[in-house]
Structure formats: C-alpha cells, structure tokens
Enzyme design. Sequence first.
Site, mmCIF file in Angstrom:
data_model
loop_
_atom_site.group_PDB
_atom_site.id
_atom_site.type_symbol
_atom_site.label_atom_id
_atom_site.label_comp_id
_atom_site.label_asym_id
_atom_site.label_seq_id
_atom_site.Cartn_x
_atom_site.Cartn_y
_atom_site.Cartn_z
ATOM 1 N N GLY A 46 7.061 2.802 2.948
ATOM 2 C CA GLY A 46 6.187 3.350 2.564
ATOM 3 C C GLY A 46 6.105 4.725 3.501
ATOM 4 O O GLY A 46 5.764 5.831 2.944
ATOM 5 N N SER A 47 6.306 4.691 4.809
ATOM 6 C CA SER A 47 6.076 5.519 5.752
ATOM 7 C C SER A 47 6.946 6.545 5.534
ATOM 8 O O SER A 47 6.691 8.140 5.565
ATOM 9 C CB SER A 47 6.078 5.088 7.351
ATOM 10 N N SER A 75 6.229 0.265 -1.127
ATOM 11 C CA SER A 75 6.905 -0.460 -0.173
ATOM 12 C C SER A 75 6.881 -1.784 -0.517
ATOM 13 O O SER A 75 6.120 -2.257 -1.168
ATOM 14 C CB SER A 75 6.116 -0.417 1.026
ATOM 15 N N GLY A 76 8.221 -2.209 -0.266
ATOM 16 C CA GLY A 76 8.627 -3.463 -0.932
ATOM 17 C C GLY A 76 7.776 -4.907 -0.339
ATOM 18 O O GLY A 76 7.507 -5.840 -0.961
ATOM 19 N N HIS A 77 7.499 -4.641 0.977
ATOM 20 C CA HIS A 77 6.917 -6.073 1.509
ATOM 21 C C HIS A 77 5.486 -5.982 1.314
ATOM 22 O O HIS A 77 4.965 -6.982 1.721
ATOM 23 C CB HIS A 77 7.194 -5.773 3.156
ATOM 24 N N THR A 134 23.903 4.634 3.606
ATOM 25 C CA THR A 134 24.411 3.778 2.724
ATOM 26 C C THR A 134 23.321 2.913 2.064
ATOM 27 O O THR A 134 22.504 2.527 3.078
ATOM 28 C CB THR A 134 25.436 2.818 3.421
ATOM 29 N N CYS A 180 -0.795 -1.165 11.207
ATOM 30 C CA CYS A 180 -0.210 -0.209 11.839
ATOM 31 C C CYS A 180 -0.729 0.302 13.024
ATOM 32 O O CYS A 180 -0.323 1.071 14.033
ATOM 33 C CB CYS A 180 0.258 1.241 11.087
#
Length: 393
Positions: A72-73, A200-202, A238, A326
């Site tokens: 996300g950041s 964001s995935g987490h 990659t 954060c």
Amino acid sequence: MKKLIYLDNAATTKTAPEVVEAMLPYFTEHYGNPSTVYSLGGESKKAITAARETIAGALGAQTEEIYFTAGGSESDNWALKATAEAYKSKGNHIITTKIEHHAILHSCEWLEKHGYEITYLPVDENGVVKIDELKKAIRPETILISVMFANNEIGTIQPIREIGEIAHEHGILFHTDAVQAFGQVPINVDEYHIDMLSASGHKLNGPKGIGFLYIRKGVKIRSFVHGGAQERKRRAGTENVPGIVGLGKATERAMATMKERTDKEIELRDYLIDRVLKEIPYTRLNGHRTTRLPNNANFSFQFVEGESLLIMLDMEGICGSSGSACTSGSLDPSHVLLAIGLPHEIAHGSLRLTLNEEITKEDLDFVVENLKRIIDRLRSMSPLYEDFVKKNK
C-alpha cells in the site's frame, strides 16, 4: 498457555491456509521468471494474469488497469508523486485530508518541498471529510484529490462516491487509499468515480510485501520504479509471483466470504462497543457509530495511558493497538484523533480493536472483563483521576 486473542487485524492479518497453499508451488515448482520465453516462465506469467483478472473483477475494473506493487505505501507514493509529475503542466495543487495514512501525508510533505501546494481538509468529530470544505478548496490548478476510503485508525468510511463525483465534475483525478477497505466493503471503481486505488495483500489474509495500484485507462502517470519493462513498462522489477498468486487467492476468498463474514463482524463489533461504552465510564467511541469498517472499534479512555493499557492487555494474551501500526513506536498522540478534536491527554488513552472472522462473543467477553479490571487499576494510579473524582463527588 493463555489463548491468544488477536484484535489488531488493521495492522496485519494471518495469512489464510488456502492462500499459503496456492503460493507454495510458485516457490519450488513453477519458479520461472515470467519475463522468459520458455514454458517454466510461462506458468508464472499465467498465474500473474489470473490474479490480475481476479482483482480487476473484484473492483469492476479492466485487467490491464491493475499494477502490482510491493504494498500500500508504494502504491500511495506512486499515485501521488507520479500524478504530480505527469500533470504539472496543468497545475501544482493537490487536495487530501488531515487523517490520511502517513504514506499519503509524507508523500505530500515531500511534494511540498518540490514546489507543490497541498490542501489538508479538516474532518468532523466522526472523522468524515467536510464536503463543503472540499468544494471550497478546489482551484483551477488542482490536479488530484486523494481521500482514503476508510480510516485505518477509527474506521470511518468516507463519502467516496460524492467525492469522486465532485472531482470528475471539475476534471480532477481522484485517488483513494483503500488499504483498509478492499475486501471489507464492496468497491466498484466506476460507480465511485475512482481513477486510482491503492490496496495491500496483508490486510485481507494475504501475504505481506505485495499490493496493487489500480490506474484507470487514460490516466497518464509514468513509471515510479525504473528498470525493466514489467507491468506494461510502468513498474520495473521481476514480479513477486508467489505474492501475486497469494494476493489473487486472498482477493477471491475475501469476495466470496464478504457478506457472511462482515455481517458477523458487525454484530460482534457492535456488541463490543455497547459493552465497553455501558460498563466503562469516561469512555468515548472514536469514529462514526455505524458508517465504519465492519471490524473496527476505537475507544478513548480518560485518565488512562494507552501504552500501559496495551502492555497489560498483552499480558492477558490480548493483542490490540493504540493507532496505526506504522507509528506504534511513537509516543506522540495519533494525528487522526487530534484531527477529530480530541485533546492530547485523551488521545493518548486510545485503544483500537479490530476483529477477524475467528473472534467469538466469548473472546470479546474476556476482553471486556480484562479491560474493566485493567482500566480500574490504571485509573487508581492516576493523580488526575483522583482529583477528578474528588471534584465530582
């Protein structure tokens, strides 16, 4: 050993078993670089395409509008800084809010040092953007409005559709940080007039270190990371194939379970809020009572210091937070709580509890009973509380 009651899902979530299972082959079996021409790399490329299609479908977007990032950041930084650079010939003014995540606020601070002007919109006592202030802030040189979909600390959901409409009426791009909202509430980028969206995935039972930026076709922002031609020449490096696969699976899972999962979370969230407000005096709920994320409850307890509260809860196996993950190491009060009008001494006594699908009513009863005991103990050691009681006898 005490049972762990994890109530900090806004900070991160446990990676779901089916997500881990989907990722594993891309570490050891289908490990080829997706940029290669041979079939081993082709398996990785197919997996990336499938994940992109899943995420695009969840947003009502086109597949080629999804760009994978490290989280996300990075997505927030890309949206703001690349838009500022690409549209500087049109103007140098950006509108955001005082309660954004620091990925937005610190990007804005960086842009201010490079000649851009930022308007930080105020919010009301519930953390809702003031639409009249937004309209007044728009100038001919405004190029971007960035307002988070839902706040990471107090859970308030913003009037995103209305903000998007206003932005498009004025020919201004609209970005939303949806890191907390994606997978928790339905989002359609066309219905909400969103030009860019960060996720964001987490935050939705996916892996850490992976996210995406939705960029509407026609938005002319350039690369943020330079190097190779990955992500249609817009984001070099990659690809994190296992992470992308995990994000795709987590998105599929979140969409399939959203209604049942969030209905349960809302019921338990409201049960928790009602008990805390009724049974612990001098307590305030932060954020909108109902227009909030399904799993978010944020309280301020007068005459209590938040860090001591967190440590004592941890001793009972309860994980919570005093604000954004954060900034959890900071002793400064939350900028979000200050923005909604709380004085420093009350903002310091905040507690964010964010649920998941595994939390039960019995878990919350255990939490409330411990909260009552711990807060009573902390207040008994507070000279401010002692003086308050004496004055109000």
